[in-house]
Design a protein around this motif. Structure first.
Motif, mmCIF file in Angstrom:
data_model
loop_
_atom_site.group_PDB
_atom_site.id
_atom_site.type_symbol
_atom_site.label_atom_id
_atom_site.label_comp_id
_atom_site.label_asym_id
_atom_site.label_seq_id
_atom_site.Cartn_x
_atom_site.Cartn_y
_atom_site.Cartn_z
ATOM 1 N N ARG A 1 -79.105 -2.826 49.135
ATOM 2 C CA ARG A 1 -77.677 -3.188 49.081
ATOM 3 C C ARG A 1 -76.948 -2.582 47.882
ATOM 4 O O ARG A 1 -75.735 -2.666 47.781
ATOM 5 C CB ARG A 1 -77.520 -4.707 49.093
ATOM 6 C CG ARG A 1 -77.923 -5.370 47.797
ATOM 7 C CD ARG A 1 -77.935 -6.871 47.870
ATOM 8 N NE ARG A 1 -76.621 -7.416 48.140
ATOM 9 C CZ ARG A 1 -76.172 -8.571 47.720
ATOM 10 N NH1 ARG A 1 -76.954 -9.343 47.000
ATOM 11 N NH2 ARG A 1 -74.986 -8.996 48.017
ATOM 12 N N GLN B 1 -71.302 3.776 54.132
ATOM 13 C CA GLN B 1 -72.290 2.702 54.142
ATOM 14 C C GLN B 1 -71.908 1.648 53.099
ATOM 15 O O GLN B 1 -71.397 1.976 52.030
ATOM 16 C CB GLN B 1 -73.667 3.286 53.833
ATOM 17 C CG GLN B 1 -74.805 2.305 53.869
ATOM 18 C CD GLN B 1 -76.141 2.993 53.536
ATOM 19 O OE1 GLN B 1 -76.175 4.068 52.947
ATOM 20 N NE2 GLN B 1 -77.226 2.362 53.916
ATOM 21 N N PHE B 2 -72.126 0.373 53.405
ATOM 22 C CA PHE B 2 -71.799 -0.719 52.490
ATOM 23 C C PHE B 2 -72.681 -0.654 51.247
ATOM 24 O O PHE B 2 -73.868 -0.389 51.324
ATOM 25 C CB PHE B 2 -72.002 -2.071 53.185
ATOM 26 C CG PHE B 2 -71.806 -3.242 52.257
ATOM 27 C CD1 PHE B 2 -70.525 -3.687 51.951
ATOM 28 C CD2 PHE B 2 -72.885 -3.881 51.678
ATOM 29 C CE1 PHE B 2 -70.327 -4.755 51.084
ATOM 30 C CE2 PHE B 2 -72.698 -4.955 50.818
ATOM 31 C CZ PHE B 2 -71.420 -5.383 50.521
ATOM 32 N N THR B 3 -72.077 -0.913 50.106
ATOM 33 C CA THR B 3 -72.813 -1.093 48.868
ATOM 34 C C THR B 3 -72.180 -2.250 48.085
ATOM 35 O O THR B 3 -70.963 -2.359 48.018
ATOM 36 C CB THR B 3 -72.872 0.201 48.024
ATOM 37 O OG1 THR B 3 -73.624 -0.060 46.840
ATOM 38 C CG2 THR B 3 -71.501 0.715 47.652
ATOM 39 N N TRP B 4 -73.005 -3.132 47.564
ATOM 40 C CA TRP B 4 -72.539 -4.317 46.860
ATOM 41 C C TRP B 4 -71.781 -3.948 45.589
ATOM 42 O O TRP B 4 -70.823 -4.597 45.205
ATOM 43 C CB TRP B 4 -73.725 -5.224 46.557
ATOM 44 C CG TRP B 4 -73.363 -6.566 46.024
ATOM 45 C CD1 TRP B 4 -73.761 -7.099 44.835
ATOM 46 C CD2 TRP B 4 -72.531 -7.564 46.629
ATOM 47 N NE1 TRP B 4 -73.228 -8.351 44.665
ATOM 48 C CE2 TRP B 4 -72.473 -8.662 45.769
ATOM 49 C CE3 TRP B 4 -71.834 -7.624 47.819
ATOM 50 C CZ2 TRP B 4 -71.745 -9.810 46.039
ATOM 51 C CZ3 TRP B 4 -71.108 -8.781 48.101
ATOM 52 C CH2 TRP B 4 -71.070 -9.848 47.218
ATOM 53 N N ASP C 1 -69.507 -1.464 44.675
ATOM 54 C CA ASP C 1 -68.683 -0.381 45.221
ATOM 55 C C ASP C 1 -67.841 0.282 44.130
ATOM 56 O O ASP C 1 -67.974 1.462 43.870
ATOM 57 C CB ASP C 1 -67.825 -0.863 46.386
ATOM 58 C CG ASP C 1 -66.959 -2.077 46.048
ATOM 59 O OD1 ASP C 1 -67.066 -2.637 44.934
ATOM 60 O OD2 ASP C 1 -66.172 -2.469 46.913
ATOM 61 N N ALA D 1 -68.351 -6.131 45.388
ATOM 62 C CA ALA D 1 -67.587 -5.834 46.599
ATOM 63 C C ALA D 1 -66.594 -6.924 46.991
ATOM 64 O O ALA D 1 -65.541 -6.628 47.549
ATOM 65 C CB ALA D 1 -68.537 -5.546 47.759
#
Length: 100
Positions: free
Chosen positions: A24, A46-49, A51, A68
């Motif tokens: 993550r 892509q999601f990243t915690w 950000d 995020a």
């Protein structure tokens, strides 16, 4: 509480951790001297915690990052010239190596 932007953080870091819990977190992190940071996922979009947002060393061994959802979370860390090791509240250890 002391708020600092430790200059040792400034620069770009590449994630070397491959554990599932580290997925993550961004593949690359850039810390700026003005207290802002940006995370980059392995794949664009892509999601990243982590950000982008603010960072500070709120006390010895503690890194505060806005994440995020815009909350500020605190992490344990160890830092030397070439390696940044961050530990989250669940005990996941995320390791980064300096790129520049």
């Amino acid at each position: 509480m002391t708020t600092t932007h430790d200059p040792r953080f400034v620069g770009t870091w590449r994630k070397v951790s491959r554990e599932a819990c580290a997925a993550r977190y961004p593949a690359a992190l850039r810390f700026d001297a003005n207290g802002l940071y940006a995370g980059q996922a392995e794949t664009a979009g892509q999601f990243t915690w982590w950000d982008s947002g603010t960072w500070q060393q709120s006390q010895a061994g503690e890194l505060a990052l806005s994440v995020a959802n815009d909350a500020v979370e605190r992490y344990g860390f160890e830092l030397d010239a070439t390696r940044l090791t961050v530990t989250d509240a669940q005990g996941c250890v995320i390791r980064y190596e300096r790129e520049n």
